[in-house]
Design an enzyme around this catalytic site. Structure first.
Site, PDB file in Angstrom:
ATOM      1  N   GLY A 278       6.327 -15.321  -8.707  1.00 29.51           N
ATOM      2  CA  GLY A 278       7.632 -14.897  -9.211  1.00 29.51           C
ATOM      3  C   GLY A 278       7.980 -13.453  -8.916  1.00 29.51           C
ATOM      4  O   GLY A 278       8.986 -12.946  -9.422  1.00 29.51           O
ATOM      5  N   PRO A 321       1.934 -15.436  -5.314  1.00 31.34           N
ATOM      6  CA  PRO A 321       3.219 -15.026  -4.730  1.00 31.34           C
ATOM      7  C   PRO A 321       3.637 -15.966  -3.596  1.00 31.34           C
ATOM      8  O   PRO A 321       2.816 -16.349  -2.769  1.00 31.34           O
ATOM      9  CB  PRO A 321       2.906 -13.630  -4.166  1.00 31.34           C
ATOM     10  N   GLY A 322       4.885 -16.359  -3.597  1.00 29.59           N
ATOM     11  CA  GLY A 322       5.425 -17.145  -2.484  1.00 29.59           C
ATOM     12  C   GLY A 322       6.482 -16.309  -1.790  1.00 29.59           C
ATOM     13  O   GLY A 322       6.296 -15.773  -0.697  1.00 29.59           O
ATOM     14  N   TYR A 364      21.827 -20.937  -7.043  1.00 32.07           N
ATOM     15  CA  TYR A 364      21.417 -19.902  -8.010  1.00 32.07           C
ATOM     16  C   TYR A 364      22.360 -18.711  -8.050  1.00 32.07           C
ATOM     17  O   TYR A 364      22.024 -17.714  -8.672  1.00 32.07           O
ATOM     18  CB  TYR A 364      20.041 -19.325  -7.648  1.00 32.07           C
ATOM     19  N   CYS A 391      31.256 -29.724   4.125  1.00 30.32           N
ATOM     20  CA  CYS A 391      32.436 -30.224   3.417  1.00 30.32           C
ATOM     21  C   CYS A 391      32.257 -30.001   1.928  1.00 30.32           C
ATOM     22  O   CYS A 391      32.047 -30.951   1.164  1.00 30.32           O
ATOM     23  CB  CYS A 391      32.629 -31.697   3.719  1.00 30.32           C
TER      24      CYS A 391
HETATM   25  C1  LIG Z   1       7.260 -21.350  -7.556  1.00 27.69           C
HETATM   26  C2  LIG Z   1       5.918 -20.996  -8.062  1.00 27.69           C
HETATM   27  C3  LIG Z   1       5.250 -19.898  -7.536  1.00 27.69           C
HETATM   28  C4  LIG Z   1       5.842 -18.980  -6.517  1.00 27.69           C
HETATM   29  O1  LIG Z   1       6.989 -18.349  -6.952  1.00 27.69           O
HETATM   30  P1  LIG Z   1       7.610 -17.143  -6.082  1.00 27.69           P
HETATM   31  O2  LIG Z   1       8.844 -16.790  -6.821  1.00 27.69           O
HETATM   32  O3  LIG Z   1       7.895 -17.711  -4.733  1.00 27.69           O
HETATM   33  O4  LIG Z   1       6.587 -16.087  -6.032  1.00 27.69           O
HETATM   34  C5  LIG Z   1       3.968 -19.656  -7.988  1.00 27.69           C
HETATM   35  N1  LIG Z   1       3.385 -20.450  -8.911  1.00 27.69           N
HETATM   36  C6  LIG Z   1       4.014 -21.521  -9.430  1.00 27.69           C
HETATM   37  C7  LIG Z   1       3.322 -22.349 -10.414  1.00 27.69           C
HETATM   38  C8  LIG Z   1       5.296 -21.837  -9.031  1.00 27.69           C
HETATM   39  O5  LIG Z   1       5.910 -22.886  -9.555  1.00 27.69           O
END
Ligand SMILES: *Cc1c(COP(=O)(O)O)cnc(C)c1O
Length: 463
Positions: A278, A321-322, A364, A391
């Site tokens: 997150g 982290p993603g 969002y 569309c």
């Molecule tokens: C989505 C998610 C993440 C990654 O969130 P980011 O906002 O991309 O860092 C990590 N852990 C869990 C459990 C998630 O659902």
């Protein structure tokens, strides 16, 4: 056409987003390094390059729209996260942000682990050679078949999300003669500072077991009794696009409270705590994310302090982290198709993609920035809305941004920070062909996910 009539700021009647873009940036040709991938620069003749390659050449070779990913930047961010957390903690990249076989190989080489949340992500991870013990499996409704595959493959952990799943995973592990390492996902009642639809740790949500009311403690009780499970820790994920560690502070405090309660009730100190992902990135120049080493230091201090106060050994920390790994590494390259000016109201710039390659604005209200990248321009700034070709009137890519007033069909514009949750959430709406992901590095470009073709569409249509 009265483009030259645009003054150097928003015109009377222009609709401005609250608090943002009250004034255009000083020079539209300058690319803010905060929002662009590391190797993106504008060279002497005005062309924008990434990884040493001219973006107009990339557009010619690979077409538009296209996601262009800076591989050096991706690898550098992986290393920054791995180094920041060191050997006493684990970093799991959240594969849902963007996953492909190339990404899995980069993660593996740069020392990150991987979170998956579906059978498809698990298959991609294993197929590209991620060792199963470095994979964590998430999800609030994993199927029995997915669980079976994950356990059989030997994934390092499954994050349990419900009472039903505790039993399901235990039975499947036992039937395979295995003991599965698991964490229990808890909701700590923290709503991180973020958009309502992407906040996930307040209690009224589908994920996890609530600390309040004792659900989480009951889940621990049940998991500890089952032979098929080895409970290694507690998991908490509090939201998305978070800039401030105070939410993690409250979450860690509450999770450590649970660890203490577990110690008191069961006489066991669980060895791990996962604080989720997150962490925010800069989508516009207004965003100021913190560096991985600052986050690592803050989180480790928080957990250590809380554990000391509770008289517990400090557990091993993991994070997920993603967005903060992949988000800043890519931009979406579009060609401008039409420009519609509504005098005194708004200017719409339509590009050759839209909500099918970036749903985040529609979903969002996400904010993005945009730049003209096929040339420089000295024209005055023009407040525009960048929209797609779908569309649907909500098909907005960038709600409000400035582009030069001499913008014309055929120009290439790019939206930075689209590495996360754009290709992975892309759709075929209007039978759009999902764009390719082109990875660039050291003067070379390589397609890592190819563009979809009409043949691909028809192949699924077997009626
Ligand atoms: C989505 C998610 C993440 C990654 O969130 P980011 O906002 O991309 O860092 C990590 N852990 C869990 C459990 C998630 O659902």
């Amino acid at each position: 056409m009265s483009r030259s009539a645009h003054p150097a700021g928003p015109r009377h009647g222009d609709v401005l987003p609250e608090g943002h873009y009250a004034a255009p940036p000083a020079d539209l040709n300058v690319l803010d390094p905060k929002v662009w991938a590391r190797t993106v620069t504008r060279n002497g003749d005005g062309a924008v390059t990434v990884g040493g390659l001219d973006v107009a050449r990339l557009a010619e070779e690979f077409g538009t729209p296209a996601y262009v990913l800076d591989e050096d930047d991706f690898r550098a961010r992986c290393r920054a996260w791995a180094d920041a957390f060191g050997k006493d903690a684990d970093v799991f990249y959240a594969g849902k942000a963007f996953l492909s076989r190339a990404v899995v190989r980069w993660l593996k080489e740069e020392g990150l682990n991987l979170d998956v949340c579906s059978g498809g992500e698990l298959t991609t991870a294993l197929d590209a050679g991620m060792p199963a013990e470095r994979i964590a499996f998430h999800g609030n409704n994993k199927s029995a078949e997915e669980i079976h595959r994950a356990v059989e493959a030997g994934v390092g952990r499954i994050v349990l999300d419900s009472f039903q799943e505790i039993v399901r995973v235990a039975h499947i592990a036992q039937s395979l003669g295995m003991r599965q390492r698991v964490q229990i996902r808890v909701t700590v009642g923290v709503e991180a500072h973020t958009h309502e639809f992407i906040a996930t740790a307040h209690e009224d949500q589908k994920f996890g077991l609530a600390l309040a009311g004792g659900q989480a403690a009951e889940a621990v009780r049940r998991a500890l009794q089952l032979d098929g499970l080895e409970l290694i820790g507690i998991h908490s994920h509090i939201g998305s696009q978070i800039f401030d560690t105070s939410g993690f502070e409250v979450a860690a405090h509450r999770v450590v409270g649970l660890l203490k309660a577990i110690r008191d009730e069961h006489g066991v100190e669980l060895p791990e705590i996962d604080l989720g992902g997150g962490l925010g990135i800069a989508y516009t120049s207004d965003d100021d994310p913190r560096e991985p080493h600052e986050i690592a230091k803050a989180l480790s201090e928080i957990v250590t302090r809380e554990c000391e106060a509770a008289g517990l050994r400090t557990p091993r920390i993991s994070v997920e982290p993603g967005r903060a790994v992949v988000g800043p590494t890519a931009f979406t390259l579009y060609e401008v198709g039409t420009i519609k000016q509504l005098e005194g109201l708004r200017t719409y710039v339509s590009v050759d993609g839209g909500m099918s390659d970036n749903i985040r604005t529609a979903l969002y209200d996400a904010e993005y920035s945009v730049a003209l990248v096929s040339r420089t321009s000295d024209a005055e700034p023009m407040l525009v809305r960048v929209v797609g070709k779908h569309c649907e009137s909500g098909d907005i890519v960038v709600r409000d941004a400035f582009l030069p007033a001499d913008l014309a069909p055929g120009d290439l514009i790019a939206v930075p920070a689209t590495g996360a949750y754009c290709r992975s959430m892309a759709s075929n709406y209007n039978h759009a062909l999902r764009p390719p992901v082109v990875a660039v590095r050291d003067g070379e470009a390589r397609v890592i996910v190819r563009r979809e073709t009409e043949e691909d569409l028809l192949r699924l249509d077997v009626g």
